[in-house]
Write a protein that holds these residues in place. Structure first.
Motif, short mmCIF file in Angstrom:
data_model
loop_
_atom_site.label_atom_id
_atom_site.label_comp_id
_atom_site.label_asym_id
_atom_site.label_seq_id
_atom_site.Cartn_x
_atom_site.Cartn_y
_atom_site.Cartn_z
N LEU A 188 1.70 -23.31 -7.48
CA LEU A 188 1.73 -24.09 -6.25
C LEU A 188 0.50 -24.96 -6.07
CD1 LEU A 188 3.09 -21.86 -3.35
CD2 LEU A 188 4.23 -23.69 -4.58
N HIS A 189 -0.68 -24.35 -6.19
CA HIS A 189 -1.91 -25.07 -5.84
C HIS A 189 -2.69 -25.57 -7.04
CE1 HIS A 189 -1.18 -22.98 -2.09
NE2 HIS A 189 -1.26 -21.84 -2.73
N ALA A 190 -2.39 -25.04 -8.21
CA ALA A 190 -3.24 -25.32 -9.36
C ALA A 190 -2.57 -24.79 -10.62
CB ALA A 190 -4.59 -24.62 -9.17
N TYR A 191 -3.24 -25.04 -11.76
CA TYR A 191 -2.81 -24.37 -12.98
C TYR A 191 -3.14 -22.89 -12.86
CZ TYR A 191 -2.12 -28.87 -15.30
OH TYR A 191 -1.66 -30.11 -15.65
N MET A 192 -2.43 -22.07 -13.61
CA MET A 192 -2.72 -20.65 -13.64
C MET A 192 -2.71 -20.22 -15.10
SD MET A 192 -1.05 -17.56 -14.25
CE MET A 192 0.62 -17.42 -13.62
N LEU A 193 -3.75 -19.51 -15.52
CA LEU A 193 -3.82 -19.02 -16.89
C LEU A 193 -3.58 -17.52 -16.91
CD1 LEU A 193 -4.41 -19.78 -19.87
CD2 LEU A 193 -6.77 -19.05 -19.45
N ASN B 92 -1.29 -8.07 -17.76
CA ASN B 92 -1.98 -9.33 -17.97
C ASN B 92 -3.00 -9.50 -16.85
OD1 ASN B 92 -0.25 -10.44 -20.15
ND2 ASN B 92 1.33 -10.49 -18.57
N ILE B 93 -3.91 -10.47 -17.03
CA ILE B 93 -4.74 -10.89 -15.91
C ILE B 93 -4.52 -12.39 -15.71
CG2 ILE B 93 -6.80 -11.19 -17.39
CD1 ILE B 93 -8.49 -10.52 -14.87
N GLN B 94 -4.40 -12.79 -14.45
CA GLN B 94 -4.16 -14.19 -14.15
C GLN B 94 -5.36 -14.79 -13.44
OE1 GLN B 94 0.70 -13.83 -13.84
NE2 GLN B 94 -0.41 -14.34 -11.98
N PHE B 95 -5.73 -15.98 -13.93
CA PHE B 95 -6.74 -16.77 -13.23
C PHE B 95 -6.01 -17.90 -12.53
CE2 PHE B 95 -9.15 -14.86 -16.78
CZ PHE B 95 -10.09 -14.17 -16.03
N ASN B 96 -6.25 -18.02 -11.22
CA ASN B 96 -5.41 -18.89 -10.39
C ASN B 96 -5.87 -20.33 -10.26
OD1 ASN B 96 -3.37 -17.03 -9.56
ND2 ASN B 96 -4.87 -16.04 -8.24
N TRP B 97 -7.07 -20.67 -10.77
CA TRP B 97 -7.59 -22.00 -10.45
C TRP B 97 -8.22 -22.74 -11.63
CZ3 TRP B 97 -6.30 -23.29 -5.51
CH2 TRP B 97 -6.02 -22.22 -4.63
N PRO B 98 -7.78 -22.55 -12.86
CA PRO B 98 -8.45 -23.30 -13.94
C PRO B 98 -8.02 -24.76 -13.95
CG PRO B 98 -6.60 -22.10 -14.83
CD PRO B 98 -6.67 -21.75 -13.37
N ARG B 99 -8.88 -25.63 -14.49
CA ARG B 99 -8.50 -27.03 -14.68
C ARG B 99 -7.99 -27.21 -16.11
NH1 ARG B 99 -13.53 -30.48 -13.01
NH2 ARG B 99 -14.41 -29.10 -14.57
N LEU B 100 -7.04 -28.11 -16.27
CA LEU B 100 -6.41 -28.29 -17.58
C LEU B 100 -7.44 -28.51 -18.68
CD1 LEU B 100 -3.85 -28.66 -19.31
CD2 LEU B 100 -3.82 -31.05 -18.63
N LYS B 101 -8.41 -29.35 -18.42
CA LYS B 101 -9.38 -29.70 -19.45
C LYS B 101 -10.25 -28.51 -19.85
CE LYS B 101 -11.24 -33.35 -17.60
NZ LYS B 101 -11.96 -34.58 -17.28
N ASP B 102 -10.40 -27.55 -18.93
CA ASP B 102 -11.26 -26.39 -19.22
C ASP B 102 -10.54 -25.31 -20.01
OD1 ASP B 102 -13.36 -27.54 -17.84
OD2 ASP B 102 -12.86 -26.54 -15.95
N VAL B 103 -9.20 -25.37 -20.01
CA VAL B 103 -8.46 -24.23 -20.58
C VAL B 103 -8.78 -23.98 -22.05
CG1 VAL B 103 -6.14 -23.33 -21.04
CG2 VAL B 103 -6.67 -24.31 -18.81
N MET C 27 4.67 -16.24 -2.64
CA MET C 27 4.56 -17.67 -2.31
C MET C 27 3.14 -18.11 -1.98
SD MET C 27 6.60 -20.16 0.18
CE MET C 27 8.24 -19.49 0.19
N ASP C 28 2.21 -17.17 -1.92
CA ASP C 28 0.82 -17.60 -1.77
C ASP C 28 0.33 -18.34 -3.00
OD1 ASP C 28 -0.19 -16.81 0.84
OD2 ASP C 28 0.38 -14.79 0.22
N TYR C 29 0.92 -18.06 -4.17
CA TYR C 29 0.49 -18.72 -5.40
C TYR C 29 1.64 -19.26 -6.25
CZ TYR C 29 -3.96 -16.49 -4.39
OH TYR C 29 -5.11 -16.11 -3.78
N CYS C 30 2.76 -18.55 -6.24
CA CYS C 30 3.76 -18.76 -7.30
C CYS C 30 4.75 -19.86 -6.95
CB CYS C 30 4.50 -17.44 -7.55
SG CYS C 30 5.79 -17.60 -8.78
N ASN C 31 5.03 -20.66 -7.96
CA ASN C 31 5.94 -21.77 -7.82
C ASN C 31 7.40 -21.34 -7.63
OD1 ASN C 31 6.21 -24.49 -7.67
ND2 ASN C 31 5.50 -24.90 -9.74
N LEU C 32 7.73 -20.16 -8.12
CA LEU C 32 9.12 -19.71 -8.08
C LEU C 32 9.42 -18.91 -6.82
CD1 LEU C 32 9.39 -18.46 -11.77
CD2 LEU C 32 10.19 -20.63 -10.86
N ALA C 33 8.38 -18.46 -6.13
CA ALA C 33 8.57 -17.52 -5.03
C ALA C 33 9.38 -18.12 -3.89
CB ALA C 33 7.22 -17.04 -4.51
N THR C 34 10.12 -17.25 -3.20
CA THR C 34 10.87 -17.67 -2.03
C THR C 34 10.24 -17.12 -0.75
OG1 THR C 34 12.35 -15.85 -2.63
CG2 THR C 34 13.10 -18.07 -3.11
#
Lengths: 100, 156, 556
Positions: free
Chosen positions: C49-54, C90-101, C416-423
Motif C-alpha cells: 500500500l505505502h511502499a515496497y516491502m522486502l 519470514n521477516i518483512q521490511f515495510n519501507w525499503p526503496r527500490l534502489k536500496d534493495v 490493510m494497514d500495509y497489505c495491498n490485498l487486504a480487505t
C-alpha cells in the motif's frame, strides 16, 4: 452494466521509493492527497489514467480512486483503503501522517 | 505449417539468424503424423502430451515449444519431460521468454530460444549473454539432477 | 546449523548481481513493470500500500545471532527501525526503496541469508517445526530435509513459473507444530516397520479462499526418493494445474478436481522416470547437511538456580508456566520470547529488541534463535540454570510477556494497514483483543486459546485453523469481521466452522468475550481447553452467545 462514474483522484506508487503519489492539479505527481486533482468528468479521468499508464518510468499501477471534494484539506478518498494510503498505517505514526 | 526463420535465435554465443530453413509441422495428435518425413521440425503447444510424440522421436530433427506468456512455465516442464523420455533432437523455446529465463530454458533441456525482433530490441544481446553462464550456480546439478540436451546443444 | 559453502556463497552473490541488473533495466525501461514484477517477486520484493516491502526468508525458522544483528542493522539502515515476523518464518521490511534493495540483499548475503522465492509462483521458503532439534517429542530433526529442499527448489528451472505459489512444510515430531496439513506439500518424518527413515507425504492442503486439509499421497516414501518424488508432484502440477482462474490455480484444486487417486497415478508415472535421472549426490549432501545440524555440546551443570527462582518469584513462575517447553535434555528448556506484548503489533520487533535477543542467544542459547509461524522468537537451547538470567534480561527489554499459547498470543497478518490485498485491518483487532485480555486479567485462567486473524480471504493469518478465527472483509467499503470456531492446525487438524454473519470492527472484542465467557461456563473443568469444549458441545451454545438477539427470537 458499467458502474456509474464517481468523482475520482488518480493515484499510483512512485517507481523508485514506492511512496503513494497523486496526480496534482498542475499535472505533476504529488505525495500529498490534499494537492490531488479531483476528476469530475469520466472521459477526462480516463484520458489521464491512460497517460499515467504510459509513464512506466515514473509510477507503478496507476488507478482511479473515488473521492469527495472535502474542505481545505483537498479531496478526501471514499474507501478506507485509500484513506489508509493517504495517511499511513494505524499501528505506528510513521507513514505519511508524520509529515503533517 | 509455418516458416521457422522469422525470429531471432538466441544461443550461448548470443544472437544469430535462424538457420532452420525448412517448414515446421504443427502437432495435431498422433494419428495425423504417421507420414511425418525424416528430419521434420515440429511445432507444439506447451500442453502437448509428450508421451504421444515418443514414437516419432527418430524422425524429428527439431521440436519448437511455444511460450505464450513469460508467466507460463509449462514449456520448461514439457522440455524436461521430452528429454527424460529420450528425445535428443534439437529443442527450441519460442515466444514470450525473457532474458532472465534463458538459464531456466537451458537447464530444462532446451538448446536455443527464438524471440521476435521487438523483444530482441528491448532486451538486447548482452542481457542474454549475461545468463549464458547457466551451467554455474546450478543447485539441481549439485544435487545430482542430470541435465540433458540434444546433439546440437550437448555441451554437458 | 547449516553453514554456506563456497557454492552457496557464490550463488547468493551472483543472484544479487542479477537482481541489481534487473532493477537497473526496469529503471531504464528495458523491462516493463509486467515483466519486472515476477522477477522482483522471486526476490522477495512486493509493492504494498505505502511502499515496497522486502520479505526475507528465515529458512526453517533458524537464525544465528550475527544474522539477527544484521536484520537489526538492515531495519535501521534502510527501513524504519523494525521488522515484522510472519506466519511463514519470514521477516518483512515495510519501507525499503527500490534502489536500496540490491544493497540490502548484499547485506543479507554477507550473513548467509536471502529473499529468494519468498514470493512469486514458485516453491516458497520451506518451513519446519520451530522446536526442531530441541523438543523432547521429536523423532527426527526436520531441518536437514528442509535445507535439502531449500537447495533443490532454489532457482529450479522448471518451477519458477508455476500456476501459483507452492508451500512445503516439514515436521519431525508426531506433534505437528508446522501446520503440515495446510500446505501444498506437508512432510512428516516417520520410520517404516523395519525402522528405515522416510516421509509421509501429504498433498493439496492449504488455507485461503478454498481451505482444505491435505490428503496422503504416499504413506511411506523412503528418504532417498524425496527429491525425485517431490519433483514429480511439481511436474504434474505444473502441467495440469489450472491457469485460467487464479482462485483455482493452487494444487489443492488440482488434486480435488482430478481426485487424489488419479493425481497419485500421474505422479507415480513420472516418478518411475524421474528416479533414474537423479544420481546419488543428494543423499551424500543430505548426510553432510545432517552433520551440520548435530546437537550442540550440552552444558552439564546443576539446575538449582532455576528451582530457586521458581520457588521465590511468582513473575518468573508464570513466565515458566507459559513460555517454556520441555527440551530433549531435561536440564535444558526451550524458551519462547513472545512478540505479542498486550497492545503491540503481533510479530513486530524493533532493531533494539532483535539485538537483545541476539545477545541472549549468544550468551545463553548456543547461538541459536528460531522464528515460529506463530510470530514469536525462540531460544531453543537454554540451560535451566540460565533461564532466570534470560528472563531478567527480557523483562528489562520489555520482552518478557508471559502469554505464549494464551488468548493474547494472537497471529495476525499485516492486514490493510500495509497489505495491498487486504480487505480489512487485522492489527488493530489483535491489539484491541489483547488489550482487553489484559484488562480482564483472566487469560491464564482461560488457558490454551489460539486466536488467528486474517485481513482477507488469502488467510495469511491462518484464521481457518484458529480455535477462534477472525476474517476481515470489505462490506461496501466498511470493515466487517467473520468469526470461525473450532479450527486446529496441529496433528488433529480441522478447519474452523463459520459461526454466522460478520461483526463491525467495534463489535469484535465483545463478540470474542462472549465466546470466552460461554466457554468458561461450559467447560467441564479448568483443564478442558477451549477447543476440547467446543468439540464436546458443538457450535450451538457459542452461536447463541454470539447472536443473542437471534437466539432470543428463536426461543420466543
Amino acid at each position: 452494466m458499467a458502474r456509474a462514474f464517481r468523482p475520482s483522484i488518480l493515484t499510483a506508487n512512485d517507481l523508485l521509493d514506492g511512496d503513494v503519489v497523486y496526480l496534482a492539479r498542475d499535472g505533476a505527481w504529488t505525495r500529498r492527497s490534499a494537492e490531488a486533482r479531483l476528476f469530475e468528468d469520466e472521459d477526462e479521468a480516463n484520458r489521464s489514467l491512460a497517460a499515467a499508464e504510459s509513464q512506466e518510468d515514473a509510477v507503478v499501477g496507476p488507478y482511479l480512486a473515488a473521492a469527495v471534494p472535502g474542505g481545505q484539506l483537498g479531496p478526501e478518498p471514499v474507501h478506507i483503503r485509500e484513506a489508509l494510503r493517504a495517511t499511513g498505517p494505524t499501528n505506528y505514526c510513521h507513514g505519511k501522517q508524520t509529515g503533517r | 505449417m509455418g516458416r521457422g526463420n522469422c525470429g531471432i535465435l538466441v544461443r550461448d554465443t548470443g544472437f544469430q539468424d535462424d538457420d532452420w530453413r525448412a517448414d515446421f509441422v504443427r502437432w495435431s495428435g498422433e494419428d495425423g503424423h504417421c507420414a511425418l518425413p525424416d528430419g521434420a521440425a515440429l511445432d507444439v503447444e506447451n500442453t502437448a502430451p509428450a508421451e504421444d510424440i515418443v514414437p516419432f522421436f527418430g524422425r524429428i530433427a527439431l521440436i519448437r515449444i511455444a511460450f505464450p506468456s513469460h508467466m507460463d512455465g509449462r514449456g520448461f516442464s514439457l522440455a524436461r519431460h521430452l528429454r527424460l523420455l529420450g528425445y535428443r533432437g534439437r529443442l527450441r523455446a519460442a515466444g514470450r521468454i525473457l532474458a532472465d529465463q534463458y538459464a531456466m530454458a537451458r537447464r530444462s533441456g532446451f538448446d536455443e530460444v527464438e524471440i521476435d525482433p521487438a523483444l530482441a530490441e528491448r532486451q538486447p544481446e548482452e542481457q542474454w549473454l549475461f545468463r549464458a553462464d547457466w551451467r554455474t550456480h546450478d543447485y539441481q546439478e549439485r544435487l545430482g539432477r542430470r541435465r540433458y540436451h540434444g546433439a546440437h546443444g550437448a555441451q554437458d | 546449523m547449516y553453514r554456506y559453502d563456497g557454492f552457496d556463497r557464490e550463488f547468493v552473490h551472483a543472484r544479487v548481481a542479477q537482481f541489481r541488473q534487473q532493477v537497473e533495466r526496469r529503471i531504464k525501461g528495458s523491462l516493463t513493470e509486467e515483466e519486472f514484477k515476477p522477477l522482483r517477486l522471486m526476490n522477495g520484493l512486493y509493492l504494498q500500500l505505502h511502499a515496497y516491502m522486502l520479505r526475507v526468508a528465515i529458512p526453517y525458522g533458524t537464525l544465528q545471532s550475527r544474522q539477527m544483528r544484521q536484520l537489526a542493522y538492515i531495519a535501521e539502515r534502510w527501513d524504519k527501525g523494525y521488522g515484522h515476523f510472519t506466519t511463514r518464518q519470514n521477516i518483512q521490511f515495510n519501507w525499503p526503496r527500490l534502489k536500496d534493495v540490491p544493497d540490502i540483499l548484499d547485506a543479507l548475503a554477507d550473513v548467509e541469508m536471502h529473499a529468494i522465492q519468498t514470493s512469486g509462483n514458485c516453491v516458497r521458503n520451506v518451513t519446519a517445526d520451530h522446536f526442531a532439534g530441541a523438543a523432547d517429542d521429536e523423532i527426527a530433526d526436520p531441518r536437514p530435509t528442509a535445507e535439502l529442499l531449500r537447495q533443490w527448489s532454489t532457482d529450479h528451472p522448471e518451477f519458477a513459473f508455476l500456476p501459483r505459489k507452492f508451500k512445503i512444510a516439514v515436521s519431525g515430531s508426531p506433534i505437528d507444530r508446522a501446520v503440515t496439513r495446510a500446505h501444498d506439500i506437508g512432510l512428516r518424518m516417520i520410520r517404516n516397520v523395519v525402522g528405515e527413515p522416510g516421509y509421509e507425504v501429504c498433498v493439496g492442503g492449504g488455507l485461503g479462499r478454498t481451505p482444505m486439509i491435505g490428503s496422503v499421497i504416499r504413506d511411506f516414501l523412503p528418504e532417498a526418493d524425496l527429491l525425485p518424488y517431490i519433483e514429480s508432484i511439481l511436474q504434474v502440477y505444473n502441467a495440469i494445474g489450472r491457469r485460467d482462474n487464479i482462485y483455482k490455480a493452487r494444487i489443492k484444486i488440482t488434486v480435488s478436481e482430478h481426485g487424489i487417486e488419479a493425481f497419485r497415478e500421474s505422479v507415480e508415472q513420472r516418478f518411475r522416470i524421474q528416479r533414474e535421472t537423479f544420481a546419488g549426490e543428494h543423499q551424500a549432501l543430505l548426510a553432510r547437511i545432517g552433520a551440520m545440524f548435530a546437537a550442540p555440546v550440552w552444558i552439564e551443570a546443576p539446575t538449582g538456580a532455576f528451582d530457586a527462582a521458581l520457588a521465590r518469584d511468582p513473575v518468573f513462575r508464570s513466565f515458566v508456566d507459559t513460555n517454556l517447553h520441555p527440551h530433549r535434555n531435561p536440564d535444558y528448556a526451550i524458551v519462547t520470547i513472545s512478540l505479542k506484548a498486550h497492545g503491540a503489533t503481533p510479530g513486530d520487533a524493533t532493531a533494539e529488541q532483535m539485538r537483545v535477543i541476539a545477545g541472549l542467544a549468544e550468551r545463553y542459547g548456543h547461538d541459536e534463535i528460531r522464528i515460529s509461524h506463530e510470530q514469536n522468537c525462540i531460544l531453543p537451547h537454554v540451560h535451566k540454570r540460565d533461564v532466570p538470567a534470560v528472563h531478567a534480561a527480557l523483562r528489562e527489554a520489555g520482552l518478557a510477556t508471559a502469554n505464549v499459547g494464551l488468548a493474547s498470543d494472537i497471529i495476525a497478518c499485516p492486514g490493510m494497514d500495509y497489505c495491498n490485498l487486504a480487505t480489512a485491518r487485522s492489527i488493530p483487532i489483535a491489539q484491541d483483543i489483547a488489550t482487553r485480555m489484559k484488562e480482564r486479567g483472566d487469560e491464564r485462567h482461560i488457558g490454551d486459546l489460539k486466536i488467528k486473524i486474517s485481513g482477507c480471504i488469502n488467510a495469511c493469518g491462518h484464521h481457518h485453523v484458529g480455535h477462534i478465527g477472525i476474517l476481515g472483509l470489505d462490506r461496501a467499503g466498511v470493515e466487517n469481521y467473520q468469526i470461525t470456531l473450532g479450527g486446529d492446525g496441529t496433528e488433529t487438524a480441522a478447519l474452523g466452522e463459520r459461526a454466522g454473519p460478520g461483526f463491525a470492527a467495534d463489535d469484535v472484542v465483545p463478540a470474542v468475550e462472549r465466546l470466552i465467557d460461554t466457554y468458561l461456563e461450559l467447560r467441564s473443568d479448568d483443564d478442558e481447553a477451549f477447543l476440547a469444549t467446543y468439540r464436546r458441545v458443538g457450535m450451538r451454545p457459542f452461536k447463541a452467545a454470539l447472536y443473542p438477539d437471534t437466539a432470543a427470537a428463536a426461543g420466543r
